[in-house]
Design an enzyme around this catalytic site. Sequence first.
Site, short mmCIF file in Angstrom:
data_model
loop_
_atom_site.label_atom_id
_atom_site.label_comp_id
_atom_site.label_asym_id
_atom_site.label_seq_id
_atom_site.Cartn_x
_atom_site.Cartn_y
_atom_site.Cartn_z
N ASP A 1 0.74 -1.12 0.04
CA ASP A 1 -0.04 0.08 0.06
C ASP A 1 0.85 1.36 0.05
OD1 ASP A 1 -2.16 -1.87 0.28
OD2 ASP A 1 -1.91 -1.87 2.39
N LYS B 1 2.30 2.59 -5.16
CA LYS B 1 3.25 2.15 -6.19
C LYS B 1 2.63 2.77 -7.57
CE LYS B 1 3.27 -2.16 -4.99
NZ LYS B 1 2.69 -2.11 -3.58
N GLY C 1 -4.05 -3.82 -4.75
CA GLY C 1 -4.82 -2.68 -5.33
C GLY C 1 -4.03 -1.51 -5.51
N HIS C 2 -4.09 -0.74 -6.69
CA HIS C 2 -3.47 0.28 -7.01
C HIS C 2 -4.50 1.17 -7.36
CE1 HIS C 2 0.22 -2.05 -8.77
NE2 HIS C 2 0.26 -1.86 -7.42
N THR D 1 -6.63 -11.13 2.60
CA THR D 1 -7.39 -10.41 1.86
C THR D 1 -8.69 -11.29 1.41
OG1 THR D 1 -6.45 -10.81 -0.30
CG2 THR D 1 -5.82 -8.82 0.81
N GLN E 1 1.92 -6.12 -3.97
CA GLN E 1 2.23 -6.21 -2.39
C GLN E 1 3.68 -5.69 -2.25
OE1 GLN E 1 0.97 -9.30 -4.11
NE2 GLN E 1 -1.00 -8.39 -3.56
N ASP F 1 3.25 14.80 1.97
CA ASP F 1 2.39 15.72 2.32
C ASP F 1 1.53 15.45 3.65
OD1 ASP F 1 1.52 13.66 0.65
OD2 ASP F 1 -0.46 14.52 0.53
N VAL G 1 4.42 14.23 -3.22
CA VAL G 1 3.74 15.34 -2.31
C VAL G 1 2.38 15.26 -2.48
CG1 VAL G 1 5.74 16.65 -2.01
CG2 VAL G 1 4.34 17.27 -3.87
P1 IMP Z 1 -3.24 -12.65 1.07
O1 IMP Z 1 -2.17 -12.32 0.23
O2 IMP Z 1 -4.70 -12.41 0.71
O3 IMP Z 1 -2.88 -14.22 1.12
O4 IMP Z 1 -3.09 -11.82 2.28
C1 IMP Z 1 -1.71 -12.32 3.18
C2 IMP Z 1 -0.99 -11.10 3.87
O5 IMP Z 1 -0.79 -10.24 2.87
C3 IMP Z 1 -2.23 -10.32 4.66
O6 IMP Z 1 -1.70 -9.70 5.74
C4 IMP Z 1 -2.84 -9.54 3.68
O7 IMP Z 1 -3.22 -8.11 4.45
C5 IMP Z 1 -1.23 -8.77 3.11
N1 IMP Z 1 -1.60 -8.38 1.80
C6 IMP Z 1 -1.97 -8.76 0.66
N2 IMP Z 1 -2.14 -7.97 -0.48
C7 IMP Z 1 -1.72 -7.15 0.05
C8 IMP Z 1 -1.54 -5.67 -0.59
O8 IMP Z 1 -1.64 -5.47 -1.91
N3 IMP Z 1 -1.20 -4.62 0.32
C9 IMP Z 1 -1.08 -4.84 1.60
N4 IMP Z 1 -1.03 -5.96 2.05
C10 IMP Z 1 -1.32 -6.90 1.64
#
Ligand code: IMP
Length: 445
Positions: free
Chosen positions: A33, A36, A60-61, A148, A243, A352, A433
């Site tokens: 998060d 990117k 998620g982007h 997730t 990720q 920011d 920023v």
């Molecule tokens: P999974 O990828 O859904 O199996 O989740 C495994 C761990 O990775 C959990 O702690 C999720 O919150 C974290 N996670 C998976 N995808 C993301 C992402 O895009 N951003 C932040 N954390 C993620």
Amino acid sequence: MLQFSVRGMRVDCADEGASKMANTVVVGAMWGDESKGKLIDYLAHDKDVVVRWGGGSNAGHTVVVGDQEYKLHLVPAGILHPETLCVVADGVVLDPASFVGELETLQARGISCENLKISGNAHVVLPYHRLLDELEEKRKGAKALGTTGRGIGPAYQDKAARTGIRMRDFVNPQLFPAKLAEALEYKNQLLTKIYGAEPMDAATILDQLLPHAEKLRPYVDDTALRVAYAARSGKEVLFEGAQATLLDIDLGTYPYVTSSHPSAGGSCIGTGLGPTQIDQIIAVSKSYTTRVGAGAFPTEQVNALGDLIRERGAEYGTTTGRPRRCGWLDGVALRYSALVNGLTDLYLGHMDVLCGFDEVKIATAYMLDGEKIVDFPSDQDRLCRCEPVYMTLPGWKEDVSDIREYAALPENAQRFIEAVEQLIEVPITMVSVGRRRDQTIFRGR
Ligand code: IMP
């Protein structure tokens, strides 16, 4: 004039934007998060190919272009550039319903998806993967990972067990029904006998998924060869990480990780380029740290400060909407990330959000069992006993969101950036920023 270095050679770049680097990898520096999407979107305008190498719709982007906001999960952010070839590579696990939904949303907004290719070797996330993800999290109770819930772990489990279904087979109506029936034979035993759940019905799954298979068939391709030939003919490739490093199944904070390889090395697996062909590895970090899901987080602020960062930074998951855990920048984790990714550059974002604090902090070491350590312990057992040791710096009150030149940033903001740079020994060549494409400051080295 901007200066960058490519393989040790200094390159002068008259362009006001990012450097033109042959093959560039973008990774998340810590637990994801990091925004990117903004950098990837920015770099994509200069690249011929954008490759997403791992993960699935757990990512998620959010990309903001002008007043338009795009939320992408699996479709590479390069899709917003019509000339760019966008590749979903072998290491991705693709949920057909969610992928088709994303494509249709983009197409309805006038985005052409013609330049999209999906690897025939990418694995399919099937409805039983989602169900098993949910049931397994419930079974773990207090020890749940906080996934997730998108079926990611179970899909990679099948891939490693060599019982998964790949995209090539999914879009082949002669093969998919038989492969599904075979897989369900075992999955239904698991569902009913281990989890006490209802079995799943092959005909219902086929009804749901065959229309998606039809839609996705034209995109399925031998992407590794396509990328390899593109690179050989001088085309430039951008690897879009999903990720982040500390969620890597090997390098991350196991078991609180995802099931793929989001660190830089993962970009070479199944994508068509080898390690010698990578010119630049950029990690994206916020100027503070966040995490979603469970697992140790030494600099977390479970207090008004953490709440303030969350509100100011709109720290809620793009995929699940979950509030993110927030804390000061963890320089120990960031230095680890710089080392294990072999970073050439750091992109420091969300400057920011840090405006207005009297003082700002960076963790530079941890206390572990009475001893001061500077190296990040990625194992959960030791990490959860670590207490951060902070460097405290004066904050800055000025709003920085309209600043476009490094020298115009408040002195204390510059001090903060330079302290991070010294700690991790990697140049911070870009500073963000704000959320929009133009709210970026490019620095030479
Ligand atoms: P999974 O990828 O859904 O199996 O989740 C495994 C761990 O990775 C959990 O702690 C999720 O919150 C974290 N996670 C998976 N995808 C993301 C992402 O895009 N951003 C932040 N954390 C993620």
